[in-house]
Design a protein around this motif. Structure first.
Motif, PDB file in Angstrom:
ATOM      1  N   MET A 244      43.511  45.754  56.514  1.00 32.43           N
ATOM      2  CA  MET A 244      42.201  46.291  56.056  1.00 32.43           C
ATOM      3  C   MET A 244      42.721  46.832  54.700  1.00 32.43           C
ATOM      4  O   MET A 244      41.842  46.619  53.661  1.00 32.43           O
ATOM      5  CB  MET A 244      40.376  46.618  56.288  1.00 32.43           C
ATOM      6  N   LEU A 245      43.596  48.122  54.139  1.00 30.30           N
ATOM      7  CA  LEU A 245      44.062  48.602  53.402  1.00 30.30           C
ATOM      8  C   LEU A 245      45.098  47.831  53.227  1.00 30.30           C
ATOM      9  O   LEU A 245      44.798  47.480  51.913  1.00 30.30           O
ATOM     10  CB  LEU A 245      45.252  49.465  54.107  1.00 30.30           C
ATOM     11  N   THR A 246      45.754  46.565  53.478  1.00 28.31           N
ATOM     12  CA  THR A 246      46.619  45.702  53.130  1.00 28.31           C
ATOM     13  C   THR A 246      45.962  44.683  51.879  1.00 28.31           C
ATOM     14  O   THR A 246      46.085  44.876  50.907  1.00 28.31           O
ATOM     15  CB  THR A 246      47.132  45.274  53.858  1.00 28.31           C
ATOM     16  N   ASP A 247      44.480  43.955  52.652  1.00 31.51           N
ATOM     17  CA  ASP A 247      43.792  43.684  52.247  1.00 31.51           C
ATOM     18  C   ASP A 247      43.263  44.250  50.486  1.00 31.51           C
ATOM     19  O   ASP A 247      42.944  43.599  49.292  1.00 31.51           O
ATOM     20  CB  ASP A 247      43.001  42.861  52.541  1.00 31.51           C
ATOM     21  N   TYR A 248      43.012  45.013  50.884  1.00 31.78           N
ATOM     22  CA  TYR A 248      41.852  46.391  49.760  1.00 31.78           C
ATOM     23  C   TYR A 248      42.731  46.349  48.371  1.00 31.78           C
ATOM     24  O   TYR A 248      42.793  46.326  47.684  1.00 31.78           O
ATOM     25  CB  TYR A 248      41.983  47.280  49.938  1.00 31.78           C
ATOM     26  N   VAL A 249      44.516  46.719  49.063  1.00 34.00           N
ATOM     27  CA  VAL A 249      45.617  46.457  48.027  1.00 34.00           C
ATOM     28  C   VAL A 249      45.388  45.468  47.437  1.00 34.00           C
ATOM     29  O   VAL A 249      45.857  45.372  45.489  1.00 34.00           O
ATOM     30  CB  VAL A 249      47.112  47.388  47.992  1.00 34.00           C
ATOM     31  N   ASP A 250      46.249  44.581  48.411  1.00 36.50           N
ATOM     32  CA  ASP A 250      44.885  43.459  47.108  1.00 36.50           C
ATOM     33  C   ASP A 250      44.403  43.025  46.362  1.00 36.50           C
ATOM     34  O   ASP A 250      44.462  42.622  45.225  1.00 36.50           O
ATOM     35  CB  ASP A 250      45.278  42.452  48.088  1.00 36.50           C
ATOM     36  N   CYS A 251      43.040  43.727  46.451  1.00 41.50           N
ATOM     37  CA  CYS A 251      42.213  43.436  45.481  1.00 41.50           C
ATOM     38  C   CYS A 251      42.570  44.025  44.030  1.00 41.50           C
ATOM     39  O   CYS A 251      41.776  43.867  43.235  1.00 41.50           O
ATOM     40  CB  CYS A 251      40.966  43.834  46.696  1.00 41.50           C
ATOM     41  N   LEU A 252      43.274  45.183  44.602  1.00 39.36           N
ATOM     42  CA  LEU A 252      42.867  46.315  43.698  1.00 39.36           C
ATOM     43  C   LEU A 252      44.231  45.612  42.363  1.00 39.36           C
ATOM     44  O   LEU A 252      43.922  45.619  41.318  1.00 39.36           O
ATOM     45  CB  LEU A 252      43.545  47.578  44.103  1.00 39.36           C
ATOM     46  N   MET A 253      45.210  45.130  42.835  1.00 40.73           N
ATOM     47  CA  MET A 253      46.236  43.998  41.606  1.00 40.73           C
ATOM     48  C   MET A 253      45.188  42.733  41.514  1.00 40.73           C
ATOM     49  O   MET A 253      46.552  42.430  40.277  1.00 40.73           O
ATOM     50  CB  MET A 253      47.496  43.730  42.937  1.00 40.73           C
ATOM     51  N   MET A 254      44.576  42.307  41.937  1.00 42.67           N
ATOM     52  CA  MET A 254      43.982  41.285  40.855  1.00 42.67           C
ATOM     53  C   MET A 254      43.573  41.328  39.959  1.00 42.67           C
ATOM     54  O   MET A 254      42.300  42.746  39.306  1.00 42.67           O
ATOM     55  CB  MET A 254      42.813  40.808  41.664  1.00 42.67           C
TER      56      MET A 254
END
Length: 102
Positions: free
Chosen positions: A92-102
């Motif tokens: 979930m943290l990994t996916d959240y980081v991905d969301c921040l980079m969008m």
């Protein structure tokens, strides 16, 4: 760069966590961490299944805050449930980081 970071956090970082915190059983821990990627099967429920700029956090059923509460509760169980909880939360943290980079 976003794709590299995303896959690094999904495959390499869990190996580091397994080696650092589960020295005796690092292979088992790493396999369990990799198995937590099955949580992404909930992406198959979305329409369209893949959308490049969609944040998966709180969009897919197993990526909701309610699901994350279950993952936190898993931390209070013994291995292997605890390892799965760690892996799911790191996912979930990994996916959240991905969301921040969008």
């Amino acid at each position: 760069m976003q794709t590299f970071i995303h896959y690094f956090l999904h495959f390499v970082a869990p190996l580091g966590i397994a080696l650092l915190f589960f020295k005796k059983d690092w292979k088992t821990a790493y396999i369990l961490f990799l198995l937590t990627m099955l949580v992404d099967l909930d992406h198959l429920l979305a329409s369209p299944i893949f959308q490049a700029n969609r944040c998966s956090i709180h969009f897919h059923p197993l990526h909701t805050y309610y699901a994350m509460i279950v993952y936190v509760v898993m931390l209070f169980f013994k291995k292997p449930i605890r390892i799965l909880g760690i892996g799911l939360l790191f996912h979930m943290l990994t996916d959240y980081v991905d969301c921040l980079m969008m």
